[in-house]
Design a protein around this motif. Structure first.
Motif, PDB file in Angstrom:
ATOM      1  N   ALA A 138      -0.313 -18.346 -21.798  1.00  0.00           N
ATOM      2  CA  ALA A 138      -1.239 -17.213 -21.787  1.00  0.00           C
ATOM      3  C   ALA A 138      -0.979 -16.291 -22.978  1.00  0.00           C
ATOM      4  CB  ALA A 138      -1.101 -16.441 -20.476  1.00  0.00           C
ATOM      5  N   CYS A 139       0.293 -16.104 -23.321  1.00  0.00           N
ATOM      6  CA  CYS A 139       0.626 -15.270 -24.485  1.00  0.00           C
ATOM      7  C   CYS A 139       0.128 -15.913 -25.772  1.00  0.00           C
ATOM      8  CB  CYS A 139       2.133 -15.048 -24.559  1.00  0.00           C
ATOM      9  SG  CYS A 139       2.803 -13.984 -23.261  1.00  0.00           S
ATOM     10  N   GLN A 140       0.218 -17.240 -25.859  1.00  0.00           N
ATOM     11  CA  GLN A 140      -0.296 -17.928 -27.045  1.00  0.00           C
ATOM     12  C   GLN A 140      -1.794 -17.675 -27.225  1.00  0.00           C
ATOM     13  OE1 GLN A 140       0.738 -22.140 -27.367  1.00  0.00           O
ATOM     14  NE2 GLN A 140       2.537 -21.780 -26.089  1.00  0.00           N
ATOM     15  N   LEU A 175       3.778  -6.960 -29.037  1.00  0.00           N
ATOM     16  CA  LEU A 175       4.492  -7.904 -29.901  1.00  0.00           C
ATOM     17  C   LEU A 175       5.990  -7.645 -29.872  1.00  0.00           C
ATOM     18  CD1 LEU A 175       2.112  -7.988 -33.005  1.00  0.00           C
ATOM     19  CD2 LEU A 175       2.491  -9.841 -31.362  1.00  0.00           C
ATOM     20  N   SER A 176       6.374  -6.369 -29.811  1.00  0.00           N
ATOM     21  CA  SER A 176       7.791  -6.024 -29.758  1.00  0.00           C
ATOM     22  C   SER A 176       8.437  -6.529 -28.473  1.00  0.00           C
ATOM     23  CB  SER A 176       7.954  -4.504 -29.873  1.00  0.00           C
ATOM     24  OG  SER A 176       9.303  -4.133 -29.743  1.00  0.00           O
ATOM     25  N   ILE A 177       7.755  -6.346 -27.352  1.00  0.00           N
ATOM     26  CA  ILE A 177       8.278  -6.823 -26.065  1.00  0.00           C
ATOM     27  C   ILE A 177       8.393  -8.339 -26.076  1.00  0.00           C
ATOM     28  CG2 ILE A 177       7.853  -6.921 -23.581  1.00  0.00           C
ATOM     29  CD1 ILE A 177       6.192  -4.302 -23.979  1.00  0.00           C
ATOM     30  N   LEU A 178       7.373  -8.989 -26.573  1.00  0.00           N
ATOM     31  CA  LEU A 178       7.363 -10.451 -26.619  1.00  0.00           C
ATOM     32  C   LEU A 178       8.475 -10.976 -27.536  1.00  0.00           C
ATOM     33  CD1 LEU A 178       5.812 -12.757 -25.377  1.00  0.00           C
ATOM     34  CD2 LEU A 178       4.228 -12.691 -27.302  1.00  0.00           C
ATOM     35  N   SER A 179       8.715 -10.290 -28.634  1.00  0.00           N
ATOM     36  CA  SER A 179       9.783 -10.690 -29.542  1.00  0.00           C
ATOM     37  C   SER A 179      11.137 -10.594 -28.861  1.00  0.00           C
ATOM     38  CB  SER A 179       9.768  -9.815 -30.789  1.00  0.00           C
ATOM     39  OG  SER A 179       8.560  -9.944 -31.486  1.00  0.00           O
ATOM     40  N   ASP A 213       6.044 -19.595 -33.780  1.00  0.00           N
ATOM     41  CA  ASP A 213       5.286 -19.869 -35.009  1.00  0.00           C
ATOM     42  C   ASP A 213       4.055 -18.973 -35.097  1.00  0.00           C
ATOM     43  OD1 ASP A 213       7.112 -21.786 -35.686  1.00  0.00           O
ATOM     44  OD2 ASP A 213       5.949 -23.466 -34.884  1.00  0.00           O
ATOM     45  N   GLY A 214       3.365 -18.815 -33.959  1.00  0.00           N
ATOM     46  CA  GLY A 214       2.193 -17.949 -33.948  1.00  0.00           C
ATOM     47  C   GLY A 214       2.546 -16.500 -34.247  1.00  0.00           C
ATOM     48  N   MET A 215       3.697 -16.026 -33.720  1.00  0.00           N
ATOM     49  CA  MET A 215       4.089 -14.643 -33.950  1.00  0.00           C
ATOM     50  C   MET A 215       4.482 -14.412 -35.408  1.00  0.00           C
ATOM     51  SD  MET A 215       5.986 -13.271 -30.557  1.00  0.00           S
ATOM     52  CE  MET A 215       5.883 -11.631 -31.231  1.00  0.00           C
ATOM     53  N   ARG A 216       5.038 -15.432 -36.053  1.00  0.00           N
ATOM     54  CA  ARG A 216       5.352 -15.290 -37.477  1.00  0.00           C
ATOM     55  C   ARG A 216       4.072 -15.081 -38.292  1.00  0.00           C
ATOM     56  NH1 ARG A 216       9.151 -19.675 -36.203  1.00  0.00           N
ATOM     57  NH2 ARG A 216      11.241 -18.781 -36.132  1.00  0.00           N
ATOM     58  N   LEU A 217       3.019 -15.822 -37.926  1.00  0.00           N
ATOM     59  CA  LEU A 217       1.745 -15.661 -38.631  1.00  0.00           C
ATOM     60  C   LEU A 217       1.137 -14.284 -38.359  1.00  0.00           C
ATOM     61  CD1 LEU A 217       0.211 -19.199 -37.958  1.00  0.00           C
ATOM     62  CD2 LEU A 217       1.253 -18.375 -40.074  1.00  0.00           C
ATOM     63  N   VAL A 218       1.218 -13.853 -37.096  1.00  0.00           N
ATOM     64  CA  VAL A 218       0.666 -12.544 -36.736  1.00  0.00           C
ATOM     65  C   VAL A 218       1.451 -11.430 -37.419  1.00  0.00           C
ATOM     66  CG1 VAL A 218       0.310 -10.933 -34.825  1.00  0.00           C
ATOM     67  CG2 VAL A 218      -0.288 -13.340 -34.552  1.00  0.00           C
ATOM     68  N   ALA A 219       2.786 -11.612 -37.520  1.00  0.00           N
ATOM     69  CA  ALA A 219       3.623 -10.589 -38.151  1.00  0.00           C
ATOM     70  C   ALA A 219       3.233 -10.386 -39.605  1.00  0.00           C
ATOM     71  CB  ALA A 219       5.096 -10.981 -38.042  1.00  0.00           C
ATOM     72  N   LYS A 220       2.936 -11.484 -40.289  1.00  0.00           N
ATOM     73  CA  LYS A 220       2.544 -11.370 -41.699  1.00  0.00           C
ATOM     74  C   LYS A 220       1.234 -10.602 -41.841  1.00  0.00           C
ATOM     75  CE  LYS A 220       4.855 -15.649 -43.091  1.00  0.00           C
ATOM     76  NZ  LYS A 220       4.687 -17.010 -43.647  1.00  0.00           N
ATOM     77  N   VAL A 221       0.313 -10.845 -40.893  1.00  0.00           N
ATOM     78  CA  VAL A 221      -0.996 -10.191 -40.979  1.00  0.00           C
ATOM     79  C   VAL A 221      -0.901  -8.712 -40.590  1.00  0.00           C
ATOM     80  CG1 VAL A 221      -3.328 -10.174 -40.035  1.00  0.00           C
ATOM     81  CG2 VAL A 221      -2.211 -12.354 -40.543  1.00  0.00           C
ATOM     82  N   MET A 245      10.663  -7.543 -34.501  1.00  0.00           N
ATOM     83  CA  MET A 245       9.936  -8.583 -35.218  1.00  0.00           C
ATOM     84  C   MET A 245      10.843  -9.276 -36.241  1.00  0.00           C
ATOM     85  SD  MET A 245       6.865  -9.816 -35.114  1.00  0.00           S
ATOM     86  CE  MET A 245       5.974  -8.445 -34.376  1.00  0.00           C
ATOM     87  N   MET A 246      11.667  -8.508 -36.903  1.00  0.00           N
ATOM     88  CA  MET A 246      12.587  -9.077 -37.887  1.00  0.00           C
ATOM     89  C   MET A 246      13.580 -10.032 -37.221  1.00  0.00           C
ATOM     90  SD  MET A 246      13.278  -5.599 -40.129  1.00  0.00           S
ATOM     91  CE  MET A 246      14.503  -6.298 -41.237  1.00  0.00           C
ATOM     92  N   ARG A 247      14.050  -9.658 -36.054  1.00  0.00           N
ATOM     93  CA  ARG A 247      15.003 -10.519 -35.348  1.00  0.00           C
ATOM     94  C   ARG A 247      14.333 -11.823 -34.922  1.00  0.00           C
ATOM     95  NH1 ARG A 247      19.574  -7.423 -33.810  1.00  0.00           N
ATOM     96  NH2 ARG A 247      20.221  -9.000 -32.308  1.00  0.00           N
ATOM     97  N   LEU A 248      13.082 -11.730 -34.511  1.00  0.00           N
ATOM     98  CA  LEU A 248      12.367 -12.929 -34.087  1.00  0.00           C
ATOM     99  C   LEU A 248      12.153 -13.869 -35.268  1.00  0.00           C
ATOM    100  CD1 LEU A 248      10.729 -14.517 -31.941  1.00  0.00           C
ATOM    101  CD2 LEU A 248       8.736 -13.303 -32.765  1.00  0.00           C
TER     102      LEU A 248
END
Length: 647
Positions: free
Chosen positions: A193-195, A206-210, A227-235, A249-252
């Motif tokens: 569901a998160c994906q 995003l912080s909680i999920l990380s 992988d999806g969160m890395r893409l979202v973090a860049k955006v 986010m950095m730790r993730l």
């Protein structure tokens, strides 16, 4: 007909989205034998044992089919809705719950809404954080035994589509922290569901999920979500306005993030440095260690904030700062000195174990915390029996490695340590005994009891049976002990040496002469008459010397100059030979010219063997020009001529 088609369509959709993993909760969280023992003890006490229920794949699948209504649209973040949730009777009762069992009892009395299910999971997790370890284990066992927990997880999974993004992340985090098996269907459903909603998550979600993903085991859904969160973090990087969210986010992203993106994160963090609180500064250093990324500007910002507030930082966080600095190979001498002085000032408040952990951290950094080492030595002298065996081994390692000069305290401190060593001799393993004797020999201290026990035939024969992976280290330790006994000649009741049969035919430790040093030495000796140069000399098959310079008697230096304060005078012939050898910066305590333990022992033994040791820091040669190198070496080797030239 329409109803049948609708059910078939829903069944197909659920089969596509479901994760076919059904790890039982009980077997994943508690060992069956331990649980049986606990249940047996409860039965003996006459308490009623509720049956343990599991949420099976077939049962959940059939219950989902019975609910044929489509999932409701996820409600937006509505302050009015939050206010209603807080003022509802259910929430009033929930805030009074102090354990997971209380929350489960409440869910049996009321029918919680989807949002209230999320709140229940969060309250269950937060209540366990306030318990002792024993209480937490007992409450979690009761929770997993309760059928109400099974029903709560089923309801959470069935209503996952009705949860807001933030509640979805909090629910997943709570389940993981409570110990719900990560490969169970409920956790995997929440991951999916998160994906699907990842693009709609705000900064907080995003912080909680990380935070949740950081501690989860690797599996296809976890990897896909990361992988999806890395893409979202860049955006969404430019939209992040909260320091904690950025750090999470950095730790993730971790060590796998590309270097150019780590640079962008660094710039983003630097742009927010005015928002850094003291916890932010501490956490940022550990975050960089997690990422494997060392940013000197960020470290300077954080260390300045930490130095200004040292007295307010608890032990665990300050210790974490030192650990992270070690991982990053970052050493700020002012920060390390301030921490040393602060810990020394509160050493009577903190436990011995805490002080020992700080000593160990400083030793890993190669920094000598003089204030702390002096204060701890005084504490050991006052009460030697406070040291446990593990603490004793660590203290001996630190003091022998950092070669701290205790001056007037030295003899008292070493005698106190020897007293503790003798009390633990019956409990030590053979290898621990060897380590203890090795550390004491580096310190130039030779208590008879551990030496005699180590050199007994039974102990040495036992050391012969050491597993192969420990043999190289064991041989080196024995060689150092042998050299110290033969060269230092300690005043023990009977002569003690390591039998040659135990040392064996060790391969001589050889090295190559530094070409730069060799060329410089030849230039220095060009105008020196009757001076001989011999390169690559190996003493005692252990100490490598880059070059030995033999000088005529007229060039000899005084014995006093050749010996450091406190050392015994060398024989007269020692002034004829100069041993020149290179050392790397890690052979010295950080920020000082004080040699570490092994190098200090080498210098001491070369003096005994009749040499005047001249230690050259190799990287310093590279930083000088050709003329400067020559003058630098000439001043070290012929100090009396160099002084006269200067005058």
């Amino acid at each position: 007909m329409r109803l049948g088609i609708r059910c078939c369509s829903l069944r197909s959709l659920l089969q596509q989205r479901s994760i076919l993993i059904t790890t039982p909760i009980k077997d994943s969280f508690f060992p069956s034998t331990q649980l049986a023992h606990k249940l047996g003890s409860r039965q003996k006490q006459g308490s009623v044992v509720r049956p343990v229920r599991f949420y099976s794949q077939e049962r959940i699948h059939s219950e989902e089919l019975l609910s044929s209504s489509p999932p409701a649209e996820v409600p937006p973040d509505d302050p009015t809705s939050d206010q209603l949730q807080r003022t509802s009777p259910f929430m009033d009762h929930l805030q009074q719950c102090i354990s997971p069992s209380d929350v489960l009892d409440l869910t049996c009395q009321f029918t919680p809404t989807p949002r209230q299910v999320s709140k229940c999971l969060t309250y269950m997790w937060s209540s366990t954080k306030k318990m002792t370890d024993e209480q937490r284990r007992y409450e979690l066992r009761l929770m997993f035994e309760s059928p109400a927990f099974d029903l709560l997880l089923q309801k959470a999974m069935k209503n996952v589509g009705n949860l807001r993004n933030e509640d979805l992340a909090y629910s997943l985090l709570s389940m993981v922290k409570l110990g719900v098996p990560q490969r169970s269907r409920v956790v995997q459903t929440f991951l999916r569901a998160c994906q699907e909603r990842l693009n709609d998550f705000n900064e907080k979600g995003l912080s909680i999920l990380s935070s949740c993903l950081e501690h989860m085991e690797s599996c296809p859904n976890v990897s896909a979500l990361k992988d999806g969160m890395r893409l979202v973090a860049k955006v969404k990087l430019n939209d992040i306005q909260n320091v904690v969210a950025l750090q999470t986010m950095m730790r993730l992203l971790g060590k796998d993030a590309p270097l150019d993106f780590k640079r962008k994160l660094e710039m983003k963090a630097l742009s927010m440095q005015d928002q850094f609180s003291l916890p932010n500064s501490q956490h940022m250093i550990s975050t960089m260690a997690t990422m494997g990324f060392r940013s000197k500007p960020l470290l300077e910002v954080c260390t300045k904030k930490i130095r200004e507030n040292l007295h307010t930082i608890p032990f665990s966080r300050l210790f974490k700062v030192l650990q992270s600095c070690s991982e990053l190979h970052y050493r700020d001498p002012e920060l390390l000195m301030d921490i040393s002085e602060y810990v020394a000032s509160v050493i009577d408040i903190w436990s011995n174990k805490q002080a020992v952990l700080f000593l160990y951290s400083f030793e890993k950094l190669g920094f000598s915390p003089d204030a702390l080492m002096k204060a701890f030595a005084e504490k050991v002298i006052a009460d030697p029996d406070v040291l446990m065996l593990k603490d004793l081994l660590c203290v001996l390692k630190v003091y022998s490695s950092l070669n701290y000069d205790l001056q007037q305290q030295r003899q008292q401190f070493l005698e106190s340590l020897s007293q503790v060593v003798e009390s633990y001799l019956p409990k030590m393993s053979r290898f621990e005994l060897l380590r203890v004797v090795h550390y004491l020999c580096l310190l130039g201290h030779f208590p008879p009891a551990p030496l005699e026990l180590l050199l007994q035939d039974g102990t040495l024969e036992h050391l012969k049976t050491t597993p192969p992976k420990f043999i190289p280290k064991q041989e080196k330790l024995l060689r150092v002990v042998d050299l110290c006994l033969r060269l230092d000649r300690p005043p023990v009741p009977q002569p003690l040496t390591v039998p040659s049969s135990i040392l064996g035919d060790l391969t001589p430790i050889r090295s190559s002469v530094s070409p730069l040093l060799s060329d410089c030495l030849r230039e220095v000796l060009e105008d020196q008459v009757d001076t001989e140069l011999q390169e690559a000399v190996l003493e005692e098959d252990f100490y490598f010397i880059d070059a030995v310079i033999t000088k005529p008697p007229s060039c000899q230096t005084s014995v006093t100059e050749a010996s450091s304060a406190g050392d015994e005078a060398s024989p007269v012939e020692s002034s004829h030979r100069v041993a020149v050898f290179c050392a790397i910066p890690s052979n010295f305590c950080f920020g000082t010219s004080r040699p570490c333990g092994p190098l200090a022992a080498k210098i001491r033994h070369l003096r005994i063997l009749g040499y005047k040791p001249v230690v050259v820091v190799e990287h310093k040669l590279h930083s000088l020009s050709k003329e400067e190198r020559t003058e630098f070496l000439r001043g070290l080797i012929f100090p009396e001529h160099h002084r006269s030239d200067v005058n």
